[in-house]
Design an enzyme around this catalytic site. Structure first.
Site, PDB file in Angstrom:
ATOM      1  N   GLN A 174      10.274  26.286  11.993  1.00 61.62           N
ATOM      2  CA  GLN A 174      10.410  25.328  10.892  1.00 61.62           C
ATOM      3  C   GLN A 174      11.795  25.419  10.250  1.00 61.62           C
ATOM      4  O   GLN A 174      12.525  26.392  10.467  1.00 61.62           O
ATOM      5  CB  GLN A 174       9.330  25.618   9.839  1.00 61.62           C
ATOM      6  CG  GLN A 174       9.371  27.049   9.311  1.00 61.62           C
ATOM      7  CD  GLN A 174       8.049  27.547   8.770  1.00 61.62           C
ATOM      8  OE1 GLN A 174       7.203  26.745   8.401  1.00 61.62           O
ATOM      9  NE2 GLN A 174       7.862  28.851   8.719  1.00 61.62           N
ATOM     10  N   ASP A 232       6.715  35.033   2.539  1.00 59.32           N
ATOM     11  CA  ASP A 232       7.592  35.365   1.409  1.00 59.32           C
ATOM     12  C   ASP A 232       7.230  36.704   0.779  1.00 59.32           C
ATOM     13  O   ASP A 232       8.004  37.266   0.008  1.00 59.32           O
ATOM     14  CB  ASP A 232       7.556  34.247   0.351  1.00 59.32           C
ATOM     15  CG  ASP A 232       6.136  33.905  -0.067  1.00 59.32           C
ATOM     16  OD1 ASP A 232       5.489  34.771  -0.681  1.00 59.32           O
ATOM     17  OD2 ASP A 232       5.674  32.790   0.206  1.00 59.32           O
ATOM     18  N   ASP A 257       1.035  35.419  15.626  1.00 55.51           N
ATOM     19  CA  ASP A 257       0.118  34.308  15.376  1.00 55.51           C
ATOM     20  C   ASP A 257      -1.180  34.801  14.705  1.00 55.51           C
ATOM     21  O   ASP A 257      -1.971  35.520  15.316  1.00 55.51           O
ATOM     22  CB  ASP A 257      -0.186  33.646  16.729  1.00 55.51           C
ATOM     23  CG  ASP A 257      -1.101  32.444  16.581  1.00 55.51           C
ATOM     24  OD1 ASP A 257      -1.617  32.205  15.469  1.00 55.51           O
ATOM     25  OD2 ASP A 257      -1.289  31.747  17.588  1.00 55.51           O
ATOM     26  N   GLY A 258      -1.370  34.386  13.453  1.00 56.67           N
ATOM     27  CA  GLY A 258      -2.537  34.827  12.687  1.00 56.67           C
ATOM     28  C   GLY A 258      -3.856  34.351  13.287  1.00 56.67           C
ATOM     29  O   GLY A 258      -4.872  35.040  13.195  1.00 56.67           O
ATOM     30  N   ASP A 287      -2.637  32.466   3.523  1.00 57.01           N
ATOM     31  CA  ASP A 287      -1.545  31.926   2.717  1.00 57.01           C
ATOM     32  C   ASP A 287      -0.668  31.066   3.621  1.00 57.01           C
ATOM     33  O   ASP A 287       0.449  31.447   3.971  1.00 57.01           O
ATOM     34  CB  ASP A 287      -0.757  33.103   2.114  1.00 57.01           C
ATOM     35  CG  ASP A 287       0.345  32.643   1.186  1.00 57.01           C
ATOM     36  OD1 ASP A 287       0.521  31.422   1.031  1.00 57.01           O
ATOM     37  OD2 ASP A 287       1.037  33.512   0.632  1.00 57.01           O
ATOM     38  N   ASP A 291       1.092  23.591   4.412  1.00 56.51           N
ATOM     39  CA  ASP A 291       0.185  22.444   4.516  1.00 56.51           C
ATOM     40  C   ASP A 291      -0.333  22.335   5.957  1.00 56.51           C
ATOM     41  O   ASP A 291       0.319  22.817   6.882  1.00 56.51           O
ATOM     42  CB  ASP A 291       0.932  21.156   4.145  1.00 56.51           C
ATOM     43  CG  ASP A 291       1.412  21.190   2.695  1.00 56.51           C
ATOM     44  OD1 ASP A 291       0.748  21.847   1.874  1.00 56.51           O
ATOM     45  OD2 ASP A 291       2.444  20.569   2.394  1.00 56.51           O
TER      46      ASP A 291
END
Ligand code: SPD
Length: 279
Positions: free
Chosen positions: A34, A89, A141-142, A159, A162
Site C-alpha cells: 500500500q 503502527d 499474513d494474519g 486492527d 477498511d
C-alpha cells in the site's frame, strides 16, 4: 493518496471529504502492499494515511486504541494470551502491554513498512514494544496465521484497514470461523468495523456473521474525529461472555485518556438508527 492542496491534506470518502491543515509531508512511499504517507499537521501532531485513508494522528490515536484493546481485555476475567492482527503502527499492542497479567502478545502485521514508519514518526505508539519480552513480532499474513492457530488465545484484536483488497478477508465468515477456533473456550475477539454513517451495511454484515459464528456478539461505538463522520464502530464476539460487562479485576490500570469503566458498558448503547441498520 491523501490529496494535498496548498496547506491542506484531504481524505475523500464516499460523498464527503475531511481535511487537516498541514505543515509538510514527511514521508510517502509505496510498500509491497500500500501507499504509506505521513504528514506533519498544524494541530494534530503527525498523521499517517494508508492508501489515502487516515489511520492515526498523534493527537487522536488514543481513542481507537483504548477502545479496541481495553473493552475486550476488561471483559475477560483473566486475559493471558493475546493476538493482535494488523495494527502495524503499534498503538494497539502498546495498550495490551498495560495489562500486567497478559503473558504473551503475538503481533501479526502484514506490512512491516508500517511499523518501521511508525517507529520514526510516531515513537509514542511503539514505546516499549521492542523491550517487552511478552511481545512477539510476527510480520506476515494474519489470516493465514489465525488459520494455523487452534485453541490458544484469550483475546484476539483485529486492527485492520477498511475492507479493501488487503483487509477484505478480515471481515469474512471463513476468517471468523478461524478466529473462533484460535480462541480458547471463553475467548473474546474485537475488531474495527467501520462507521455507522457511511458503512452501516458493512456493520450489518459483520454483525450477522459474528452472530452466526459465536454464542455472543456485540457492537460498541467511540468518537474519533479523524475518521470521516467521526463515529466509529467495533464489533466483538465471544463463545461465552457478554462483552459489555467488566470481569477483569486484575488489570489495575490508571491514566486512560478515553476508556473508563462507565464508558465500557455505555459504549454498547446504540443510537436508534444504528440499531435499525443492523437488524
Ligand atoms: N477508515 C479508517 C480505518 C482505520 C482502521 N485502523 C486504524 C489503525 C489504528 N491502529
Amino acid at each position: 493518496m491523501a490529496k494535498m492542496t496548498g496547506k491542506w491534506c484531504t481524505e475523500t470518502y464516499k460523498d464527503t471529504a475531511l481535511s487537516f491543515k498541514i505543515k509538510k509531508k514527511l514521508y510517502s512511499k509505496r510498500s509491497k502492499f500500500q501507499l504509506v504517507e505521513v504528514f506533519e499537521t498544524e494541530k494534530h501532531g503527525n498523521l499517517m494515511a494508508l492508501d489515502g485513508c487516515y489511520m492515526v494522528t498523534t493527537r487522536e490515536e488514543f481513542v481507537y486504541h483504548d477502545m479496541l484493546a481495553h473493552v475486550p481485555l476488561f471483559a475477560h476475567p483473566d486475559p493471558k494470551k493475546v493476538l493482535v492482527i494488523g495494527g502495524g503502527d503499534g498503538g494497539t499492542v502498546r495498550e495490551v502491554m498495560r495489562h500486567k497479567g497478559v503473558e504473551s502478545i503475538d503481533f501479526v502485521e502484514i506490512d512491516g513498512d508500517v511499523y518501521t514508519v511508525s517507529k520514526k514518526y510516531f515513537p509514542e505508539l511503539v514505546k516499549g514494544l521492542e523491550g517487552d519480552k511478552r511481545v512477539h513480532f510476527k510480520f506476515g499474513d494474519g489470516i493465514k496465521f489465525v488459520k494455523d492457530s487452534k485453541d490458544i488465545y484469550d483475546v484476539i484484536l483485529i486492527d485492520g484497514t477498511d475492507p479493501s483488497d488487503i483487509a477484505g478477508g478480515l471481515f469474512g465468515t471463513e476468517f471468523f470461523n478461524d478466529v473462533k477456533a484460535a480462541l480458547k473456550k471463553d475467548g473474546i475477539m474485537s475488531m474495527q468495523s467501520e462507521d455507522p454513517w457511511f458503512d452501516l451495511p458493512i456493520i450489518k454484515d459483520v454483525q450477522a456473521r459474528l452472530k452466526k459464528t459465536f454464542a455472543y456478539s456485540g457492537l460498541y461505538l467511540a468518537f474519533i474525529p479523524m475518521y470521516p463522520s467521526g463515529m466509529w464502530s467495533f464489533s466483538c464476539a465471544s463463545k461465552k461472555y457478554d462483552i459489555s460487562v467488566i470481569r477483569n479485576k486484575k488489570s489495575k490500570i490508571t491514566g486512560f485518556k478515553y476508556y473508563t469503566p462507565e464508558l465500557h458498558s455505555a459504549a454498547f448503547k446504540l443510537p436508534q438508527f444504528v440499531k435499525d441498520g443492523i437488524k
